[in-house]
Scaffold this active site. Structure first.
Site, mmCIF file in Angstrom:
data_model
loop_
_atom_site.group_PDB
_atom_site.id
_atom_site.type_symbol
_atom_site.label_atom_id
_atom_site.label_comp_id
_atom_site.label_asym_id
_atom_site.label_seq_id
_atom_site.Cartn_x
_atom_site.Cartn_y
_atom_site.Cartn_z
ATOM 1 N N HIS A 29 0.837 -1.201 0.000
ATOM 2 C CA HIS A 29 0.000 0.000 0.000
ATOM 3 C C HIS A 29 0.863 1.240 0.000
ATOM 4 C CE1 HIS A 29 -3.961 -1.762 0.919
ATOM 5 N NE2 HIS A 29 -3.219 -2.733 1.422
ATOM 6 N N TYR A 62 -9.311 4.440 8.094
ATOM 7 C CA TYR A 62 -9.663 4.722 9.487
ATOM 8 C C TYR A 62 -10.802 5.744 9.479
ATOM 9 C CZ TYR A 62 -4.982 2.858 10.592
ATOM 10 O OH TYR A 62 -3.865 2.062 10.713
ATOM 11 N N PRO A 84 -3.764 -0.432 18.946
ATOM 12 C CA PRO A 84 -3.516 -0.838 17.557
ATOM 13 C C PRO A 84 -3.710 0.271 16.524
ATOM 14 C CG PRO A 84 -5.570 -1.789 18.375
ATOM 15 C CD PRO A 84 -4.904 -1.137 19.538
ATOM 16 N N LYS A 107 1.421 -0.410 15.192
ATOM 17 C CA LYS A 107 2.842 -0.447 15.536
ATOM 18 C C LYS A 107 3.265 -1.658 16.376
ATOM 19 C CE LYS A 107 4.077 3.345 13.537
ATOM 20 N NZ LYS A 107 4.433 3.078 12.153
ATOM 21 N N TYR A 147 3.682 6.990 10.282
ATOM 22 C CA TYR A 147 2.894 5.814 9.923
ATOM 23 C C TYR A 147 3.767 4.807 9.172
ATOM 24 C CZ TYR A 147 -1.201 3.049 8.814
ATOM 25 O OH TYR A 147 -2.112 2.032 8.731
HETATM 26 P P1 RFL Z 1 2.836 -12.188 21.714
HETATM 27 O O1 RFL Z 1 2.365 -12.300 20.295
HETATM 28 O O2 RFL Z 1 1.861 -11.896 22.758
HETATM 29 O O3 RFL Z 1 3.566 -13.554 22.030
HETATM 30 C C1 RFL Z 1 3.967 -13.890 23.342
HETATM 31 C C2 RFL Z 1 4.004 -15.392 23.439
HETATM 32 O O4 RFL Z 1 4.437 -15.744 24.746
HETATM 33 C C3 RFL Z 1 3.610 -16.789 25.246
HETATM 34 N N1 RFL Z 1 3.654 -16.719 26.713
HETATM 35 C C4 RFL Z 1 4.381 -17.557 27.473
HETATM 36 N N2 RFL Z 1 5.160 -18.597 27.166
HETATM 37 C C5 RFL Z 1 5.752 -19.256 28.189
HETATM 38 N N3 RFL Z 1 5.584 -18.928 29.506
HETATM 39 C C6 RFL Z 1 4.814 -17.885 29.858
HETATM 40 N N4 RFL Z 1 4.654 -17.545 31.148
HETATM 41 C C7 RFL Z 1 4.163 -17.143 28.827
HETATM 42 N N5 RFL Z 1 3.338 -16.085 28.818
HETATM 43 C C8 RFL Z 1 3.046 -15.836 27.538
HETATM 44 C C9 RFL Z 1 2.245 -16.512 24.648
HETATM 45 O O5 RFL Z 1 1.435 -17.665 24.595
HETATM 46 C C10 RFL Z 1 2.633 -16.014 23.257
HETATM 47 O O6 RFL Z 1 2.699 -17.070 22.314
HETATM 48 O O7 RFL Z 1 3.992 -11.102 21.836
HETATM 49 P P2 RFL Z 1 5.152 -10.667 20.805
HETATM 50 O O8 RFL Z 1 5.823 -11.877 20.230
HETATM 51 O O9 RFL Z 1 5.924 -9.633 21.496
HETATM 52 O O10 RFL Z 1 4.383 -10.027 19.549
HETATM 53 C C11 RFL Z 1 3.705 -8.829 19.693
HETATM 54 C C12 RFL Z 1 2.465 -8.801 18.799
HETATM 55 O O11 RFL Z 1 1.786 -10.027 18.873
HETATM 56 C C13 RFL Z 1 1.546 -7.664 19.226
HETATM 57 O O12 RFL Z 1 2.273 -6.450 19.378
HETATM 58 C C14 RFL Z 1 0.428 -7.362 18.250
HETATM 59 O O13 RFL Z 1 -0.270 -8.482 17.824
HETATM 60 C C15 RFL Z 1 -0.512 -6.397 18.996
HETATM 61 N N6 RFL Z 1 -1.851 -6.481 18.466
HETATM 62 C C16 RFL Z 1 -2.131 -5.805 17.335
HETATM 63 N N7 RFL Z 1 -1.157 -5.042 16.766
HETATM 64 C C17 RFL Z 1 -1.412 -4.375 15.635
HETATM 65 O O14 RFL Z 1 -0.488 -3.706 15.125
HETATM 66 N N8 RFL Z 1 -2.661 -4.474 15.041
HETATM 67 C C18 RFL Z 1 -3.676 -5.235 15.573
HETATM 68 O O15 RFL Z 1 -4.749 -5.320 15.026
HETATM 69 C C19 RFL Z 1 -3.422 -5.931 16.761
HETATM 70 N N9 RFL Z 1 -4.385 -6.707 17.335
HETATM 71 C C20 RFL Z 1 -2.847 -7.266 19.107
HETATM 72 C C21 RFL Z 1 -4.111 -7.382 18.508
HETATM 73 C C22 RFL Z 1 -2.602 -7.948 20.311
HETATM 74 C C23 RFL Z 1 -3.594 -8.699 20.947
HETATM 75 N N10 RFL Z 1 -3.297 -9.302 22.216
HETATM 76 C C24 RFL Z 1 -1.930 -9.515 22.620
HETATM 77 C C25 RFL Z 1 -4.240 -9.395 23.245
HETATM 78 C C26 RFL Z 1 -5.099 -8.165 19.089
HETATM 79 C C27 RFL Z 1 -4.844 -8.830 20.308
HETATM 80 C C28 RFL Z 1 -5.948 -9.684 20.869
HETATM 81 C C1 PHB Z 2 -5.367 -4.849 10.872
HETATM 82 O O1 PHB Z 2 -5.461 -5.049 9.650
HETATM 83 O O2 PHB Z 2 -5.579 -5.747 11.685
HETATM 84 C C2 PHB Z 2 -4.979 -3.495 11.331
HETATM 85 C C3 PHB Z 2 -4.627 -2.524 10.408
HETATM 86 C C4 PHB Z 2 -4.284 -1.262 10.864
HETATM 87 C C5 PHB Z 2 -4.288 -0.999 12.206
HETATM 88 C C6 PHB Z 2 -4.626 -1.976 13.123
HETATM 89 C C7 PHB Z 2 -4.982 -3.239 12.687
HETATM 90 O O3 PHB Z 2 -3.963 0.244 12.648
#
Ligand code: RFL
Ligand code: PHB
Length: 386
Positions: A72, A196, A288, A292, A380
């Protein structure tokens, strides 16, 4: 058991670190509490900055991403009956890519699989301020000990790694937003641009995964129960929050996934305690809105992997010593940007019409000022890692 780097958590941060270390001949073992199937099934982020795409590609993870990811040039913001395209390509030369975290997790699983111990319970780091740290855990009811040189805490916000750092050493900063995002995936063609929306009924976002898989979000109250939201109710609310010209182009259909994520800004400083290094959500959380979270996990791994490889190749600790400061510098930039965009686009309880008008005035200013757009595009799109 012995390894060089014990990695706690097998999300994107933990697996990417393990993979990059492996390419450089550094050994690691990943301890993940969940099953592999559970980890692969999580639906989360979807936007990769160019720096993240370049790093993943350089580390041999680009094959499917560069084929299936959707590039994009920018994203759009809608408010009232207006729409503005924030042109990252024009202002920064740095397009971004829509490629789901679920796929990144699969790509990483394919290269890390045999280094991951899944269903590792009661994982606990010990003696991290000594030269001989170790990690204990239970697998199938049996306790094991993993000796190591370093522990990487990649276990997300609710993980154990951050909690072993004694109170006096850690400073935590936190802001909890009084709402969440309700997200759905639907097997329908997405709108052409990630869009957005600021609306008096609340924030909305139209995003995408593939040409036949769309991701949509709406802001909901923090105590919302997911069963209160039928697909029909979701679509009606989503369409109401976009200007008619955009809403008319949204193709609705049954949801294939539905989840609610809370919104929070959080930073723990420093990201190091002795031989324990934190990376990703274990050290920081962003709402989110700026997309980032995943990108910060990747940039942390970029800095930490370089530092560990320098240590093993050259015996130097300079980059390990600098890690926390370098990583936090980028983290705070993303925390500030995500906070700002969250404030600009969401309906805050009891904000009254005043804040709505202030938000709309700021969006009008953004639309009328190329300099302002360039500054937003720069943040961004994300800056290079170095
Ligand atoms: P993660 O992905 O949370 O992975 C951490 C891993 O550690 C495991 N864990 C353990 N393992 C052993 N012993 C323990 N005591 C443990 N405790 C936890 C967990 O099972 C997991 O597998 O962290 P990491 O690797 O730092 O990655 C970060 C990203 O995943 C995160 O920043 C993003 O996904 C945040 N996030 C979103 N970011 C966006 O940019 N756009 C989004 O739409 C978006 N949606 C989200 C999200 C994070 C969410 N969480 C964490 C609640 C939606 C959700 C539901
Ligand atoms: C997503 O596609 O999940 C998404 C995209 C942009 C955002 C957050 C989530 O700022």
């Amino acid at each position: 058991m012995r390894t060089q780097v014990a990695i706690i958590g097998g999300g994107p941060a933990g697996l990417l670190l393990s993979h990059v270390l492996d390419l450089a001949g550094v050994e690691s073992v990943v301890l993940e509490m969940q099953t592999r199937q559970y980890v692969l099934g999580r639906v989360r982020a979807g936007v990769l900055e160019k720096s993240s795409v370049d790093f993943l590609t350089e580390k041999g993870l680009g094959e499917r991403m560069n084929r299936e990811g959707l590039t994009h040039e920018g994203s759009a913001i809608a408010w009232r009956d207006k729409r503005l395209f924030i042109d990252c390509q024009k202002y920064t030369g740095r397009p971004f890519m829509a490629y789901g975290q679920t796929k990144i997790q699969e790509d990483l699983d394919a290269v890390c699989g045999d280094r991951v111990i899944e269903e590792a319970l009661d994982v606990t780091p010990h003696d991290v301020t000594s030269d001989v740290p170790y990690v204990t855990f239970t697998k199938n009811g049996e306790e094991s000990r993993l000796d190591c040189d370093f522990v990487a805490g990649c276990d997300g916000f609710h993980g154990v790694s951050r909690t072993v750092i004694p109170q006096g050493f850690l400073k935590e900063y936190e802001r909890i937003y009084p709402f969440g995002w309700l997200g759905i995936l639907s097997e329908t063609p997405p709108v052409p641009q990630l869009t957005y929306a600021n609306h008096p009924r609340g924030f909305a976002l139209a995003s995408q995964r593939t040409p036949m898989l769309s991701r949509y979000y709406i802001q909901v109250a923090e105590d919302t129960k997911i069963d209160e939201w039928s697909d029909d109710r979701f679509w009606t609310e989503l369409l109401a929050r976009f200007p008619a010209t955009i809403a008319d182009g949204i193709v609705t259909g049954p949801s294939v996934e539905k989840s609610i994520a809370p919104l929070r800004s959080f930073v723990a400083e420093p990201m190091r305690h002795g031989r324990l290094f934190l990376a990703g959500d274990a050290a920081h959380i962003v709402p989110p809105t700026g997309a980032k979270g995943l990108n910060l996990a990747i940039s942390d791994v970029y800095y930490l992997s370089k530092a560990l490889i320098e240590y093993y190749d050259e015996g130097k600790t300079a980059q390990l010593d600098a890690y926390s400061g370098v990583a936090l510098n980028r983290v705070w930039g993303a925390v500030r940007f995500s906070w700002w965009l969250t404030e600009l686009l969401h309906l805050f309880p009891n904000q009254g019409e005043f804040k709505q008008r202030i938000q709309e005035s700021e969006l009008d200013h953004l639309a009328s000022s190329e300099r302002f757009q360039a500054a937003v595009a720069e943040q961004y799109a994300g800056l290079p890692f170095d």
